[in-house]
Design a protein around this motif. Sequence first.
Motif, mmCIF file in Angstrom:
data_model
loop_
_atom_site.group_PDB
_atom_site.id
_atom_site.type_symbol
_atom_site.label_atom_id
_atom_site.label_comp_id
_atom_site.label_asym_id
_atom_site.label_seq_id
_atom_site.Cartn_x
_atom_site.Cartn_y
_atom_site.Cartn_z
ATOM 1 N N ASN A 142 0.804 -1.217 0.055
ATOM 2 C CA ASN A 142 -0.054 0.009 0.127
ATOM 3 C C ASN A 142 0.961 1.059 0.096
ATOM 4 O OD1 ASN A 142 -1.954 2.237 0.726
ATOM 5 N ND2 ASN A 142 -3.166 0.590 1.631
ATOM 6 N N GLN A 143 0.746 2.020 -1.045
ATOM 7 C CA GLN A 143 1.629 3.304 -1.237
ATOM 8 C C GLN A 143 1.019 4.655 -0.507
ATOM 9 O OE1 GLN A 143 4.345 2.962 -2.542
ATOM 10 N NE2 GLN A 143 4.000 0.730 -2.592
ATOM 11 N N MET A 144 -0.180 4.243 0.156
ATOM 12 C CA MET A 144 -0.692 5.423 0.843
ATOM 13 C C MET A 144 0.017 6.168 1.925
ATOM 14 S SD MET A 144 -4.767 4.093 0.956
ATOM 15 C CE MET A 144 -5.128 5.252 2.163
ATOM 16 N N PRO A 145 0.087 7.458 2.058
ATOM 17 C CA PRO A 145 0.762 7.986 3.377
ATOM 18 C C PRO A 145 0.598 7.055 4.499
ATOM 19 C CG PRO A 145 0.004 9.640 2.215
ATOM 20 C CD PRO A 145 -0.659 8.487 1.414
ATOM 21 N N ALA A 146 1.534 6.885 5.294
ATOM 22 C CA ALA A 146 1.566 5.946 6.341
ATOM 23 C C ALA A 146 1.875 6.615 7.887
ATOM 24 C CB ALA A 146 2.405 4.827 6.391
ATOM 25 N N LEU A 147 1.044 6.721 8.810
ATOM 26 C CA LEU A 147 1.474 7.017 10.345
ATOM 27 C C LEU A 147 1.571 5.763 11.280
ATOM 28 C CD1 LEU A 147 1.735 9.133 12.720
ATOM 29 C CD2 LEU A 147 -0.663 9.008 12.930
ATOM 30 N N LEU A 148 2.936 5.458 11.545
ATOM 31 C CA LEU A 148 3.133 4.493 12.243
ATOM 32 C C LEU A 148 3.133 4.760 13.743
ATOM 33 C CD1 LEU A 148 6.298 3.000 10.676
ATOM 34 C CD2 LEU A 148 3.924 2.809 9.769
ATOM 35 N N ALA A 149 2.370 3.719 14.746
ATOM 36 C CA ALA A 149 2.136 3.814 15.784
ATOM 37 C C ALA A 149 2.691 3.013 16.668
ATOM 38 C CB ALA A 149 0.465 4.081 16.180
ATOM 39 N N VAL A 150 3.376 3.173 17.882
ATOM 40 C CA VAL A 150 3.869 1.900 18.580
ATOM 41 C C VAL A 150 4.158 2.580 19.881
ATOM 42 C CG1 VAL A 150 6.269 2.742 18.090
ATOM 43 C CG2 VAL A 150 5.946 0.526 18.790
ATOM 44 N N HIS A 151 4.100 1.794 20.945
ATOM 45 C CA HIS A 151 4.181 2.131 22.567
ATOM 46 C C HIS A 151 5.645 2.684 22.588
ATOM 47 C CE1 HIS A 151 3.498 2.758 26.705
ATOM 48 N NE2 HIS A 151 4.506 2.107 26.994
ATOM 49 N N GLU A 168 14.715 -1.946 21.783
ATOM 50 C CA GLU A 168 16.077 -2.306 21.686
ATOM 51 C C GLU A 168 16.531 -2.474 20.257
ATOM 52 O OE1 GLU A 168 15.907 -7.076 22.861
ATOM 53 O OE2 GLU A 168 16.115 -5.717 24.632
ATOM 54 N N ASN A 169 15.542 -2.921 19.519
ATOM 55 C CA ASN A 169 16.114 -3.220 18.138
ATOM 56 C C ASN A 169 15.410 -1.979 17.335
ATOM 57 O OD1 ASN A 169 13.468 -4.113 18.354
ATOM 58 N ND2 ASN A 169 13.789 -5.651 16.747
ATOM 59 N N GLY A 170 15.425 -0.715 18.002
ATOM 60 C CA GLY A 170 14.807 0.217 17.098
ATOM 61 C C GLY A 170 15.561 0.481 15.962
ATOM 62 N N LYS A 171 16.733 0.255 15.834
ATOM 63 C CA LYS A 171 17.346 0.421 14.462
ATOM 64 C C LYS A 171 16.991 -0.207 13.410
ATOM 65 C CE LYS A 171 21.890 2.269 16.296
ATOM 66 N NZ LYS A 171 23.153 1.760 16.359
ATOM 67 N N GLU A 172 16.415 -1.352 13.475
ATOM 68 C CA GLU A 172 15.811 -2.457 12.941
ATOM 69 C C GLU A 172 14.495 -2.069 12.387
ATOM 70 O OE1 GLU A 172 15.992 -6.670 13.376
ATOM 71 O OE2 GLU A 172 17.200 -6.357 15.223
ATOM 72 N N LEU A 173 13.819 -1.206 13.050
ATOM 73 C CA LEU A 173 12.332 -0.854 12.857
ATOM 74 C C LEU A 173 12.564 0.387 11.900
ATOM 75 C CD1 LEU A 173 9.453 -0.370 13.255
ATOM 76 C CD2 LEU A 173 9.960 1.033 15.235
ATOM 77 N N LEU A 174 13.531 1.123 12.402
ATOM 78 C CA LEU A 174 13.868 2.240 11.396
ATOM 79 C C LEU A 174 14.195 2.011 10.079
ATOM 80 C CD1 LEU A 174 15.442 4.799 14.254
ATOM 81 C CD2 LEU A 174 13.190 5.306 12.925
ATOM 82 N N ALA A 175 15.121 1.003 9.965
ATOM 83 C CA ALA A 175 15.601 0.439 8.708
ATOM 84 C C ALA A 175 14.648 0.100 7.530
ATOM 85 C CB ALA A 175 16.657 -0.603 9.148
ATOM 86 N N VAL A 176 13.537 -0.579 8.273
ATOM 87 C CA VAL A 176 12.309 -0.844 7.554
ATOM 88 C C VAL A 176 11.663 0.223 7.192
ATOM 89 C CG1 VAL A 176 10.241 -2.339 7.460
ATOM 90 C CG2 VAL A 176 12.110 -3.232 8.570
ATOM 91 N N ALA A 177 11.084 1.046 8.066
ATOM 92 C CA ALA A 177 10.477 2.120 7.679
ATOM 93 C C ALA A 177 11.051 3.185 6.811
ATOM 94 C CB ALA A 177 10.037 2.953 8.999
ATOM 95 N N GLU A 178 12.413 3.264 6.768
ATOM 96 C CA GLU A 178 12.922 4.421 5.964
ATOM 97 C C GLU A 178 13.064 3.882 4.399
ATOM 98 O OE1 GLU A 178 17.761 4.507 5.675
ATOM 99 O OE2 GLU A 178 17.207 3.852 7.932
ATOM 100 N N CYS A 179 12.907 2.641 4.243
ATOM 101 C CA CYS A 179 12.754 2.126 2.912
ATOM 102 C C CYS A 179 11.585 2.327 2.046
ATOM 103 C CB CYS A 179 12.777 0.680 2.775
ATOM 104 S SG CYS A 179 14.560 -0.080 3.409
ATOM 105 N N PHE A 180 10.728 3.010 2.748
ATOM 106 C CA PHE A 180 9.257 3.460 2.279
ATOM 107 C C PHE A 180 9.020 4.765 2.388
ATOM 108 C CE2 PHE A 180 9.192 -1.154 3.364
ATOM 109 C CZ PHE A 180 8.882 -1.881 2.437
ATOM 110 N N PRO A 181 9.177 5.627 1.258
ATOM 111 C CA PRO A 181 8.641 7.031 1.459
ATOM 112 C C PRO A 181 7.281 7.285 1.649
ATOM 113 C CG PRO A 181 8.841 6.335 -1.043
ATOM 114 C CD PRO A 181 9.423 5.087 -0.005
ATOM 115 N N GLN A 182 6.489 6.626 1.849
ATOM 116 C CA GLN A 182 5.250 7.001 2.248
ATOM 117 C C GLN A 182 4.965 6.932 3.774
ATOM 118 O OE1 GLN A 182 5.996 3.844 0.735
ATOM 119 N NE2 GLN A 182 4.581 2.384 1.191
ATOM 120 N N VAL A 183 5.838 6.487 4.512
ATOM 121 C CA VAL A 183 5.998 6.702 5.904
ATOM 122 C C VAL A 183 6.272 8.090 5.992
ATOM 123 C CG1 VAL A 183 7.028 5.889 8.004
ATOM 124 C CG2 VAL A 183 6.639 4.113 6.320
#
Length: 262
Positions: A142-151, A168-183
């Motif tokens: 899904n290419q729609m603009p995305a807002l991610l929510a997490v605690h 503790e693996n925040g870098k992994e989360l960011l690495a996935v998210a940064e691959c998608f410009p819609q985030v």
Amino acid sequence: MSALKVLQLTDLHILPRAGDKMLGIDTEQYFQKTLAHAHATHGGFDLILLTGDLGQDPSADSYRRICRHLQTYATPCLCLPGNHDDWKLMETELNEGFVSCRKHLLLKNWQIIALNSQKPASPVGLVTREELVFLEQTLAANQMPALLAVHHHCIASQSDWMDTMKIENGKELLAVAECFPQVKAITCGHLHQEMQTSYKHMAIFAAPASCFQFKPFATEFELDSLPPGYRIFELFEDGSLHSDCHRVPIGMSALQINVHSY
């Protein structure tokens, strides 16, 4: 330009029995007042987003009471878990009427993606491999603009004691998210304070709690005297967004500091 309005509430810490107090305050009463203030001040919302720690020592009744309070506003509500929550119980008790624990929600031309950052029996955050795969697959489809929510927060907040409990693996989360410009943004709770920063093309936010607040830049547990608050997002059709935090005019002089209560 028309915009979707999203109300973010977080860290309710509702207690097992109505009327019980934590750190000297009735957290359920504060949650009700915060909800009421947001609606009275800013009108209706397209979504109420609750980003974890909804219950403190959660019980079926505490989640049912939360659900009843939310239902009165006849607005879609999306609930995700924090380290204090019982996720299985949430899925049972917070899935009724306008309230749900859905992980992916489409609102006009935006998508809201809810992630679970619970690490069993720990205050520290962790996004499992399954959650990262879910995020990657959802964004790829899904290419729609995305807002991610997490605690939990995924980057340092500069509050040293809270940063021992970030994802503790925040870098992994960011690495996935940064691959998608819609985030366009990631928002969290957990910090009991405001935060607004950025990472690559993404805005990073945290919202104040609906109960007591933690002092920013603290090296150890320390309460702030700021009143409860909430964050509002305006999500525009072109994929841009605007966000501000707002406070509820409630005196906090009754706070009783006890680190072991948190």
